[in-house]
Scaffold this active site. Sequence first.
Site, PDB file in Angstrom:
ATOM      1  CE  LYS A 109      -7.301  -3.678   7.796  1.00 15.20           C
ATOM      2  NZ  LYS A 109      -7.054  -4.254   6.493  1.00 15.20           N
ATOM      3  N   GLY A 147      -5.420  -5.113  -1.852  1.00 16.68           N
ATOM      4  CA  GLY A 147      -4.470  -4.856  -2.923  1.00 16.68           C
ATOM      5  C   GLY A 147      -3.899  -3.465  -2.765  1.00 16.68           C
ATOM      6  CE  LYS A 207     -10.841  -5.288   6.474  1.00 18.22           C
ATOM      7  NZ  LYS A 207     -10.594  -6.329   5.441  1.00 18.22           N
ATOM      8  N   GLY A 235     -11.036  -1.859   1.574  1.00 18.63           N
ATOM      9  CA  GLY A 235     -10.131  -1.300   0.564  1.00 18.63           C
ATOM     10  C   GLY A 235     -10.656  -0.052  -0.098  1.00 18.63           C
ATOM     11  CD  GLU A 252     -13.989   4.896   2.684  1.00 12.39           C
ATOM     12  OE1 GLU A 252     -14.344   3.731   2.977  1.00 12.39           O
ATOM     13  OE2 GLU A 252     -14.755   5.874   2.731  1.00 12.39           O
ATOM     14  CG  ASP A 271      -9.092  -8.297   8.029  1.00 13.51           C
ATOM     15  OD1 ASP A 271      -8.220  -7.425   8.103  1.00 13.51           O
ATOM     16  OD2 ASP A 271      -9.996  -8.299   7.159  1.00 13.51           O
ATOM     17  N   GLY A 281      -0.899 -14.525  -3.184  1.00 14.12           N
ATOM     18  CA  GLY A 281      -0.725 -13.293  -2.416  1.00 14.12           C
ATOM     19  C   GLY A 281      -2.007 -12.763  -1.800  1.00 14.12           C
ATOM     20  NE  ARG A 322       9.185  -3.160  11.394  1.00 12.38           N
ATOM     21  CZ  ARG A 322       8.184  -4.024  11.544  1.00 12.38           C
ATOM     22  NH1 ARG A 322       8.399  -5.186  12.123  1.00 12.38           N
ATOM     23  NH2 ARG A 322       6.966  -3.729  11.131  1.00 12.38           N
ATOM     24  CB  VAL A 368      -0.976   0.007   1.196  1.00 13.08           C
ATOM     25  CG1 VAL A 368      -1.824   1.275   1.183  1.00 13.08           C
ATOM     26  CG2 VAL A 368      -1.865  -1.228   1.180  1.00 13.08           C
TER      27      VAL A 368
END
Lengths: 435, 435
Positions: A107, A310, A207, A136, A131, A203, A189, A49, A18
């Site tokens: 999130k 993505g 959300k 996404g 958002e 996850d 992926g 990092r 991202v």
Amino acid sequence: MNDVPAPLRVAVLGCGVVGTEVVRRLLEHTAEFSARTGADLELSGIAVRTLTTPRDPVVPTDLLTDDAAGLVAGADLLVEVMGGIEPARTLILDALRAGVSVITANKALLAQHGPELYEAADAAHVDLFYEAAVAGAVPVVRGVRESLAGDRINRILGIVNGTTNYILDEMTTNELDFGAALAQAQELGYAEADPTADVEGLDAAAKAAILASLAFHSRIALADVSVQGITQITPADIASAAQTGHVIKLLAVAEQRRDGAGQGGGVAVRVYPALVPAEHPLGNVRGPFNAVLVEAEAAGTLMFYGAGAGGAATSSAVLGDLVAAARHRVSGGKSPSESRYADLTRLGADEIRTRYQIRMEITDRPGVLAEVATAVAEHGVSFETVRQQGQSGGPAELVIGTHEASESALAATLTALDTLDVVPRISSVLRVEGI
Amino acid sequence: MNDVPAPLRVAVLGCGVVGTEVVRRLLEHTAEFSARTGADLELSGIAVRTLTTPRDPVVPTDLLTDDAAGLVAGADLLVEVMGGIEPARTLILDALRAGVSVITANKALLAQHGPELYEAADAAHVDLFYEAAVAGAVPVVRGVRESLAGDRINRILGIVNGTTNYILDEMTTNELDFGAALAQAQELGYAEADPTADVEGLDAAAKAAILASLAFHSRIALADVSVQGITQITPADIASAAQTGHVIKLLAVAEQRRDGAGQGGGVAVRVYPALVPAEHPLGNVRGPFNAVLVEAEAAGTLMFYGAGAGGAATSSAVLGDLVAAARHRVSGGKSPSESRYADLTRLGADEIRTRYQIRMEITDRPGVLAEVATAVAEHGVSFETVRQQGQSGGPAELVIGTHEASESALAATLTALDTLDVVPRISSVLRVEGI
């Protein structure tokens, strides 16, 4: 607005898929961002990092830094796409307190520490946008927080985790078992090496907590969400669902039960795999896509659909928020504060009603159905459908579709069925949604 | 923010189905609006043309006035749901100049006079919101104007007129002809007594102009939109479409063609009936519902779906905007200004390329296909599919599906076909979308 405003310094925390896309677009579309916000957006640095990690050539090496705190201190706008609770939480809080507007895709952080972040943003009168944290590129956070701010939301029903939707879709379409579908998702992926957060529903739960907090004007934390993942879903579940024209989807379900006056009541926020009719709008959501249905009193049912993950898609949501925050810097204003006036409490297991499908092995002899029916009826659960299916050579199977029943009645029913000799095994219990 | 802000005076212009629902919710959900905006929203009056018209009892008679100008002068926030160009335009301009924030559902006014309204809002630094002007409750205006403000929109493809979608759906599902389906829509209140604006595509064109202006950061007026309605669509068109798994939908299509650098180029904004695959997301939009697909560079394809009209649904959009405008009054900020920096021009007929389906009567004798094929190929149009279908007793029919062709090449092809003896009649020419 007649003076040319000073450039706004944008700090980016994190340079994964991202972060890389955010950097790419900020650098490639400079003129467009200036025209749209009224000020130049100047990428002041990217905190990572490890400076030496190989990266996409679009990322300028001289903008990389491992001093995140120092980078934040000099910024006007902060984009946090590093993920995880710490150090993201401390960096964001420090930024907000220093008057930096924050755009985050985190999130887990929001679901666990949202109120603290909101308070810091309000105290400094700066923006907190997120958002990208839900679904996404799909603009459902803004939809619920702003577009539906004049309406009463009754229910949200969404596919908000692309990984699990991909896995379930593969199990359905290509008849893979869970393990094989997960392995394929990892190869492509869509799933991480440690897929726990996705496949256990955590996850999606984060959300759901974020959306429910906005929709119901209450503080709903991750701990308030009841969660069931998809690891127990078998090819037999998928096949049995298909026999009645259903598919299995992992749903985030948030609903408000109002009292007689249409006020108060309580909320239930849950994540679970459920049977959904194949022709339902959510039944059609394929692969890693997301879709969220919002049912509101005046608006009726709205649907938001699109890519739920993505780098590129998520960067679209981040950059939309960045433009909004930059516009506020230029001409005033602030993202909405936390709205928690309704202060709704969680509904109990007696108050939450859903339809269920119970699939059980039975001893195939006369009178079985009567025994099962008696056990079910004793707990106030009523049948909508009953179907017996035998697998060749295997045991006979009974599939019961119930009318709406409370969670507590269902639990009591299952306990009763479990004691019946004629029911050697309850194979699965799944909710049914979307009717 | 520590002082309790003064109540905000809300004036409503118009008390039709939308105005009535706005009034109902403002009066019934007072506490919620206060909690969500930070100030009390006080309905100061409702301007109507005729005071004596019978109305829903929810509308307080003592708030009705026929002095719209006087009502506007004393307001903080103005809701315009009266429709039409004048006196709405003058009243809104006067309101904006007097520092009143405006929420309007008036698509025709925005498509024709948007720039003037924007300028007045900017000069007074007040809000101009209009979510309800496009697709009712579906939050696509905010989606395009705010959520996608950091992305590049390439194309918008939408069903934005519920009346025509209802009519086409009835023609498809119940095999009605256009007149019968229209009469039914009128009976159910989906179409007005004078249905011209809907069935000729003008209502959809105004919405397309609004969305295109936002998406492409340019001034696109109603006059820039090429429009074709649905009055020529016949049961034969519907039946022929069904034979290849298509349905006919009235689409608003807005697209940007970029030059090599990804900048500039031009835009085409058009409304036309088109063949859409039945299983395409837009093919599934039933009855009076609306759906808008937005294709963006980073976000990919997003879909917004919901009720496109009706008093309650439209009031949801109006009231969402009202909350946003009230929040701005309380804590600062302003709706985005007009974004027209890109200043794109209209593409010419040579630059717009679509796939077409041409249906023609033919003389059924050897060599016809060759003659037709030659005429088509001469103008650089190539076939994707050819299908001959005979109606029992009727003339033979040839249905050609083309690859993408420019509008000018298609026009030249049609002229050439028209001169052929073996083609007594071209029955219909429809675009094909959604592949």
